[in-house]
Design a protein around this motif. Structure first.
Motif, PDB file in Angstrom:
ATOM      1  N   ASP A  62      96.918-113.002  29.614  1.00 39.95           N
ATOM      2  CA  ASP A  62      96.257-114.262  29.253  1.00 39.95           C
ATOM      3  C   ASP A  62      95.903-114.225  27.765  1.00 39.95           C
ATOM      4  N   LYS A  63      96.717-114.874  26.933  1.00 42.88           N
ATOM      5  CA  LYS A  63      96.532-114.815  25.483  1.00 42.88           C
ATOM      6  C   LYS A  63      95.162-115.326  25.059  1.00 42.88           C
ATOM      7  N   SER A  64      94.711-116.409  25.651  1.00 43.10           N
ATOM      8  CA  SER A  64      93.391-116.958  25.290  1.00 43.10           C
ATOM      9  C   SER A  64      92.267-115.995  25.648  1.00 43.10           C
ATOM     10  N   ALA A  65      92.368-115.380  26.832  1.00 42.97           N
ATOM     11  CA  ALA A  65      91.341-114.429  27.259  1.00 42.97           C
ATOM     12  C   ALA A  65      91.311-113.209  26.350  1.00 42.97           C
ATOM     13  N   ASN A  67      92.261-113.085  23.152  1.00 44.33           N
ATOM     14  CA  ASN A  67      91.702-113.475  21.860  1.00 44.33           C
ATOM     15  C   ASN A  67      90.202-113.700  21.929  1.00 44.33           C
ATOM     16  N   ASP A  68      89.741-114.295  23.021  1.00 49.81           N
ATOM     17  CA  ASP A  68      88.304-114.534  23.183  1.00 49.81           C
ATOM     18  C   ASP A  68      87.537-113.222  23.294  1.00 49.81           C
ATOM     19  N   ASN A  72      85.827-111.741  19.698  1.00 52.92           N
ATOM     20  CA  ASN A  72      84.371-111.969  19.664  1.00 52.92           C
ATOM     21  C   ASN A  72      83.550-110.733  20.002  1.00 52.92           C
ATOM     22  N   TYR A 117      99.767-109.330  22.428  1.00 50.52           N
ATOM     23  CA  TYR A 117      98.527-110.101  22.296  1.00 50.52           C
ATOM     24  C   TYR A 117      97.351-109.209  21.884  1.00 50.52           C
ATOM     25  N   ALA A 121      95.282-109.153  18.248  1.00 53.80           N
ATOM     26  CA  ALA A 121      93.845-109.445  18.257  1.00 53.80           C
ATOM     27  C   ALA A 121      93.031-108.333  17.603  1.00 53.80           C
TER      28      ALA A 121
END
Length: 251
Positions: A62-65, A67-68, A72, A117, A121
């Motif tokens: 999950d690329k968004s997960a 990166n998040d 962060n 990913y 990141a």
């Protein structure tokens, strides 16, 4: 104190590597999909070795997960020195024309895209520090193909290629890249590959002594602990009974 980020830390090579790094005093960012296991490992390592752990629960596919979670992380955890891209799996052992195409997608998304990913990141933190070390877990399946290995072998050949490319492209940042390619190792790997069938999984290791997760963790630590000017670029490791991806001597 140095910081290592280890993906797929809840079992197998990842968990053994977390234990090895913790025993040598590194603080750890541990990722995995199983939150309960991550929390248990955090408590165990902090109690046993007096280090600090930051557990991050997400799926590397999950690329968004990705990166998040990594983008962060708190400021005090951003000084990542070592990234161990361990998350990966094999699903099925079937002829190309009979294989489950969903298995293909999961292997490509995990073994290759997940590695990409996570690395992208984490890289800004290493570049900001002026160095670091990326260790990618490949496989001897990334060196030679074997019957019914098709897409798993392809995904690990891609890890081999991207590791070589990273090594070239990241030279200007002083970042080491090491690819480690294990042979047969007795972990949850075969149980996952054969979708929970213990008989098929156990048969993989009959008649010889395979590598253990600790063997690979020791190798990862050796590569990570070398002097700053020394980098092992590519390393293939098998048990004594195994010559390559398809020749194993069984008693």
């Amino acid at each position: 104190m140095s910081i290592a980020l280890i993906t797929g830390a809840t079992a197998g090579f990842g968990k053994a590597s977390a234990e090895k790094f913790a025993s040598n005093g590194l603080n750890l960012i541990l990722t995995g999909r199983r939150k309960e296991r991550l929390e248990e490992l955090k408590v165990q390592l902090e109690k046993q070795y007096g280090i600090s752990c930051l557990p991050l629960c997400f799926d590397v596919r999950d690329k968004s997960a990705v990166n998040d979670a990594i983008g962060n992380i708190p400021a005090e955890w951003q000084g990542i020195d070592i990234l161990v891209n361990n998350a990966g799996l094999a699903l099925g052992r079937d002829y190309f024309d009979e294989a489950d195409m969903d298995d293909w997608d999961i292997m490509i998304d995990t073994n290759l895209k997940g590695l990409l990913y996570v690395t992208r990141a984490a890289l800004p933190f290493m570049i900001k520090k002026g160095g670091g070390h990326i260790i990618n877990l490949g496989s001897i399946a990334g060196k030679e193909v074997y019957e019914k290995g098709n897409v798993y072998c392809a995904s690990k050949h891609a890890v081999d290629a991207i590791s070589k490319s990273m090594r070239i492209d990241l030279l200007r940042h002083g970042i080491k890249v090491t690819a480690i390619h294990p042979g047969a190792a007795e972990t949850e790997f075969s149980l996952v590959r054969f979708k929970g069938d213990p008989d098929k999984a156990g048969a993989v290791y009959e008649g010889y002594e395979p590598l253990s997760a600790a063997d690979i963790a020791d190798t990862i630590w050796y590569c990570a602990s070398l002097p700053k000017h020394v980098c092992i670029n590519d390393l293939v490791i098998t048990c004594t009974a195994q010559a390559n991806s398809f020749l194993t001597f069984r008693k």
